[in-house]
Design a protein around this motif. Structure first.
Motif, PDB file in Angstrom:
ATOM      1  N   PHE A 308       0.931  -1.566   0.318  1.00  0.00           N
ATOM      2  CA  PHE A 308      -0.423   0.303  -0.265  1.00  0.00           C
ATOM      3  C   PHE A 308       1.397   1.239   0.079  1.00  0.00           C
ATOM      4  CE2 PHE A 308      -2.426   3.234   2.315  1.00  0.00           C
ATOM      5  CZ  PHE A 308      -3.452   3.627   1.500  1.00  0.00           C
ATOM      6  N   GLU A 309       1.989   1.333   0.745  1.00  0.00           N
ATOM      7  CA  GLU A 309       2.732   2.922   1.299  1.00  0.00           C
ATOM      8  C   GLU A 309       3.910   2.530  -0.278  1.00  0.00           C
ATOM      9  OE1 GLU A 309       2.352   4.577   2.959  1.00  0.00           O
ATOM     10  OE2 GLU A 309       0.834   3.852   4.542  1.00  0.00           O
ATOM     11  N   VAL A 310       4.180   1.522  -0.808  1.00  0.00           N
ATOM     12  CA  VAL A 310       5.823   1.624  -1.650  1.00  0.00           C
ATOM     13  C   VAL A 310       5.737   0.973  -2.807  1.00  0.00           C
ATOM     14  CG1 VAL A 310       7.737   1.296  -1.549  1.00  0.00           C
ATOM     15  CG2 VAL A 310       6.969   1.438   0.396  1.00  0.00           C
ATOM     16  N   SER A 311       5.603  -0.163  -2.399  1.00  0.00           N
ATOM     17  CA  SER A 311       5.350  -1.081  -3.599  1.00  0.00           C
ATOM     18  C   SER A 311       5.110  -2.531  -3.717  1.00  0.00           C
ATOM     19  CB  SER A 311       6.009  -0.942  -5.308  1.00  0.00           C
ATOM     20  OG  SER A 311       7.524  -1.647  -4.940  1.00  0.00           O
ATOM     21  N   SER A 312       4.552  -3.890  -4.319  1.00  0.00           N
ATOM     22  CA  SER A 312       4.757  -5.078  -4.603  1.00  0.00           C
ATOM     23  C   SER A 312       5.760  -5.385  -4.571  1.00  0.00           C
ATOM     24  CB  SER A 312       3.796  -5.363  -5.065  1.00  0.00           C
ATOM     25  OG  SER A 312       4.608  -5.611  -6.611  1.00  0.00           O
ATOM     26  N   LEU A 313       6.224  -5.057  -4.873  1.00  0.00           N
ATOM     27  CA  LEU A 313       8.210  -5.932  -5.381  1.00  0.00           C
ATOM     28  C   LEU A 313       9.340  -4.973  -3.962  1.00  0.00           C
ATOM     29  CD1 LEU A 313      10.549  -6.383  -6.551  1.00  0.00           C
ATOM     30  CD2 LEU A 313      10.695  -4.380  -7.981  1.00  0.00           C
ATOM     31  N   PHE A 314       8.754  -3.859  -3.726  1.00  0.00           N
ATOM     32  CA  PHE A 314       9.058  -3.627  -2.626  1.00  0.00           C
ATOM     33  C   PHE A 314       8.859  -4.672  -1.330  1.00  0.00           C
ATOM     34  CE2 PHE A 314       9.630  -1.076   1.809  1.00  0.00           C
ATOM     35  CZ  PHE A 314      11.217  -0.944   1.461  1.00  0.00           C
ATOM     36  N   SER A 315       8.113  -4.843  -1.459  1.00  0.00           N
ATOM     37  CA  SER A 315       7.443  -5.932  -0.264  1.00  0.00           C
ATOM     38  C   SER A 315       7.515  -7.683  -0.525  1.00  0.00           C
ATOM     39  CB  SER A 315       6.127  -6.151  -0.203  1.00  0.00           C
ATOM     40  OG  SER A 315       5.582  -6.665  -1.174  1.00  0.00           O
ATOM     41  N   ASN A 316       8.095  -7.019  -1.731  1.00  0.00           N
ATOM     42  CA  ASN A 316       8.694  -8.996  -1.612  1.00  0.00           C
ATOM     43  C   ASN A 316      10.840  -8.600  -1.579  1.00  0.00           C
ATOM     44  OD1 ASN A 316       8.773 -11.353  -2.763  1.00  0.00           O
ATOM     45  ND2 ASN A 316       7.798 -11.319  -4.386  1.00  0.00           N
ATOM     46  N   VAL A 317      10.910  -7.847  -1.635  1.00  0.00           N
ATOM     47  CA  VAL A 317      11.839  -7.995  -1.418  1.00  0.00           C
ATOM     48  C   VAL A 317      12.628  -7.750   0.545  1.00  0.00           C
ATOM     49  CG1 VAL A 317      14.068  -6.181  -1.010  1.00  0.00           C
ATOM     50  CG2 VAL A 317      13.246  -6.578  -2.885  1.00  0.00           C
TER      51      VAL A 317
END
Length: 384
Positions: A308-317
């Motif tokens: 929600f705050e950044v991106s799905s890629l960031f959450s995966n990292v």
């Protein structure tokens, strides 16, 4: 004369009010974004802690469940979504506070999605979670932990692919460096485990576990990208209650699906025996399942918050960053050996994490500079 003089003074005061208001609004315009900026970073840090702590604890508890005698695939899938009721008090609190804030803000005029759209969205994500969690359960059952971890690391590549097409994710040298380092880190950790564990399984089961884990990694990456797309295109609301909605309702659907699967497969008949034969006793068996469910919910809130705050890629990292962290706690609680390869894997993961954070810092600084330049131009235009 006195009346005329007072009228002139009042006119000067009234004429000066726009300047004072303009100066006050200009000051607020410079202070308020900074306040928002700091609050945003605090939220991101909190979500990162939720994700890392929750995922690490849930993985360790899952390992404890299998090591001490648990073997039900549907039960292992069930606990990944069944802990959603603990989030209901938070949902009620933030929903009520959001309603009171929307009365006095422009966000109340935002067009909300239809109830039928939301129900369809929750059902689709819930069923997707059931399939994804079940594939992970099969993979962990039929594969050595090393091979399983190595295949799970491929979700970064899948997520980069889906983010590029669904979320317009731009790739820079720092992001690519982060992805490569984190993937190598997880791979080193997995390859190192090959020398420590040997599991005799049939070739057919190995192929099933391999394909299921690979499919689960791809499905999970698609799930993250679709979540981000739903936040941006369908929900279009920036509240924490929205994050909780996207966790609670799909988890409810997924839990119902797991209950159906548990009874349809007949695995429920063996749960009583599994509880009796659990090495540490019945109470330990129940507490292991309960806390596994709780920690998965904590991890999911952190995951959704980062999407929600950044991106799905960031959450995966961030999720991949937990892979080298888990062996540290495994050394403490399960007395695993911490070899040099594991230390190198952890350092590479931290390097990749810092690389991604630095790229986000550069993007944030560039955005702030553009906003500052835009405000100066608009301020000069108003003065003219």
């Amino acid at each position: 004369m006195d009346a005329a003089r007072e009228q002139q003074q009042q006119t000067r005061v009234n004429d000066g009010e726009p300047d004072l208001q303009r100066n006050a609004s200009s000051t607020n315009r410079w202070r308020f974004p900074k306040l928002i900026h700091y609050k945003w970073w605090l939220r991101v840090i909190l979500y990162i802690l939720f994700l890392l702590v929750g995922q690490t604890a849930a993985t360790l508890l899952g390992r404890l469940y299998y090591d001490k005698g648990g073997n039900s695939k549907w039960m292992a899938t069930f606990v990944q979504s069944a802990g959603f009721p603990i989030l209901l008090p938070l949902l009620f609190f933030f929903s009520s506070s959001t309603k009171s804030e929307n009365i006095s803000t422009a966000s109340s005029f935002t067009t909300k999605p239809k109830l039928s759209t939301l129900l369809l969205l929750y059902a689709a994500f819930g069923l997707l979670l059931v399939g994804d969690n079940m594939m992970y359960s099969y993979g962990l059952l039929y594969l050595p932990v090393s091979t399983y971890s190595l295949l799970c690391a491929t979700q970064l590549a899948f997520n980069a692919f889906f983010s590029y097409f669904l979320n317009s994710q731009k790739f820079t040298s720092f992001i690519l460096n982060s992805l490569v380092l984190l993937t190598i880190s997880a791979s080193l950790l997995a390859v190192n485990a090959d020398s420590e564990n040997t599991t005799g399984i049939s070739r057919g089961k190995y192929v099933i576990g391999f394909l299921c884990t690979l499919g689960a990694s791809a499905t999970y990456s698609l799930y993250l990208s679709l979540l981000q797309l739903s936040f941006e295109k369908v929900i279009k609301r920036e509240t924490f209650s929205v994050v909780l909605d996207m966790q609670i309702y799909p988890s409810f659907v997924a839990t119902c699906g797991c209950v159906v699967g548990l009874f349809a497969s007949g695995e429920w008949k063996g749960l009583s025996k599994e509880m009796k034969e659990f090495e540490q006793g019945r109470v330990s068996y129940l507490m292991t399942l309960i806390w596994t469910a709780v920690t998965w919910q904590i991890s999911s809130v952190g995951l959704l918050g980062l999407i929600f705050e950044v991106s799905s890629l960031f959450s995966n990292v961030i999720s991949t960053l937990a892979l080298p962290i888990i062996p540290i706690f495994a050394v403490i609680f399960f007395h695993d050996k911490m070899q040099g390869v594991k230390v190198i894997a952890m350092l590479l993961a931290i390097w990749g994490f810092v690389s991604y954070i630095y790229q986000h810092y550069l993007d944030d600084s560039k955005s702030e500079a553009n906003k500052s330049k835009s405000n100066q131009v608009s301020g000069a235009a108003i003065e003219i």
